[in-house]
Design a protein around this motif. Structure first.
Motif: not given
Length: 332
Positions: A27-30, A34-40, A58-62, A110-111
């Protein structure tokens, strides 16, 4: 000069509390991906899980549960779109689960993000003029309003004309309907439909009743059997024992992955319906929860309806919760 105390990052704290080292690493790697995919995006804890939000959406959660990790796009539309790409994973309409030591492939994450962002972009576009101007009576069928309230649209229009409703304000009209219709959503819908039909409201204008969700299932049993199940085994659908009488207050304790919930029973019509408030920790105002039973030729239809939900995220969470409850009941 006193040193300003640093406020702990809630997502850091969440990950630090994970006792499963594989889950913490995965989850740390995920999170980094997500930080790279959603920089803002902003990071926070929503519904007991780390969540990435873009412009308030909300776009993504884990999250990690006892034996598995989960990825959640906060939408019931993302997973079905990627059905082929998610083959082999355990999924629901609202999420994907996977073992702690088998991270989701970077391309798949990413998808999932791309589809959710595209969905948000589509929903925030200005709706076509034709859709904005749709009458409530065009969007809600005669059958639906009659099943819920006992009258079709034409009968409601006549009844309200007879009651002199053209002279009533919107608030007065809603209060008049409340004498016969229990659901505040139906009170508002019938009021707006009448005002539209009689030229008292611009077509497309709606009354704000909050987010709502309904889950319906026809079960192979009698109404009496279903009523007995609901009233004698509330711990199976509510999570705690409960005396189903108007005025009874209840509280469901906090569980892993689920906040505590409190509420109060408002209406109990034996064999027909239950109406109660529902307020998890973190919600500013209570929502309304209703169970309605309708006998059918081959069983009984159970509708679980919630209104006055705080946002779309809560709507999807409640849709998933009650869908699972009805699925469990169908198998019992």
């Amino acid at each position: 000069m006193a040193t300003k105390k640093r406020v702990p990052d809630p997502v850091d704290a969440y990950l630090a509390k994970l006792t499963n080292p594989a889950a913490r690493k995965t989850l740390g790697a995920l999170r980094m991906q997500l930080r790279k995919l959603l920089p803002g995006a902003t990071e926070s804890i929503s519904y007991q899980m780390p969540t990435f939000k873009v412009d308030g959406n909300a776009v993504a959660g884990f999250a990690f549960f006892k034996t598995h990790c989960g990825y959640y796009p906060f939408s019931g539309g993302v997973v079905p779109v990627l059905k082929a790409e998610l083959e082999g994973y355990v999924t629901s309409k609202s999420g994907v689960t996977f073992p702690p030591d088998e991270p989701l492939p970077a391309k798949l994450v990413k998808r999932l993000v791309q589809v959710r962002l595209a969905e948000i972009a589509t929903k925030t576009k200005k709706p076509p003029a034709a859709k904005k101007k749709a009458l409530i009576t065009d969007r809600v069928t005669d059958a639906a309003v009659k099943e819920a309230t006992g009258r079709d649209w034409k009968t409601w229009m006549r009844a309200l004309d007879k009651a002199g409703a053209t002279e009533l304000s919107h608030k007065q009209l809603v209060a008049h309907l409340a004498q016969e219709v229990e659901s505040s959503w139906w009170q508002q819908s019938i009021s707006v439909a009448y005002e539209q039909a009689r030229g008292k409201r611009v077509v497309g204008e709606t009354a704000a009743t909050g987010f709502q969700v309904g889950v319906v299932r026809t079960l192979p049993m009698t109404a009496a059997e279903l009523w007995a199940w609901i009233t004698t085994q509330p711990e199976r659908w509510l999570g705690t024992a409960l005396k189903l009488e108007p005025g009874t207050e209840y509280e469901v304790p906090k569980r892993r992955g689920a906040p505590a919930v409190r509420g109060k029973v408002r209406v109990v019509k034996p064999g027909n319906r239950i109406r109660m408030t529902w307020q998890p920790d973190g919600w500013k105002k209570p929502a309304t929860l209703q169970f309605a039973l309708v006998p059918k030729p081959r069983g009984v239809s159970l509708t679980v309806h919630m209104e006055n939900l705080p946002d779309a995220e809560a709507r999807e969470a409640m849709r998933e919760r009650w869908s699972k409850v009805l699925s469990t009941l169908a198998k019992s």
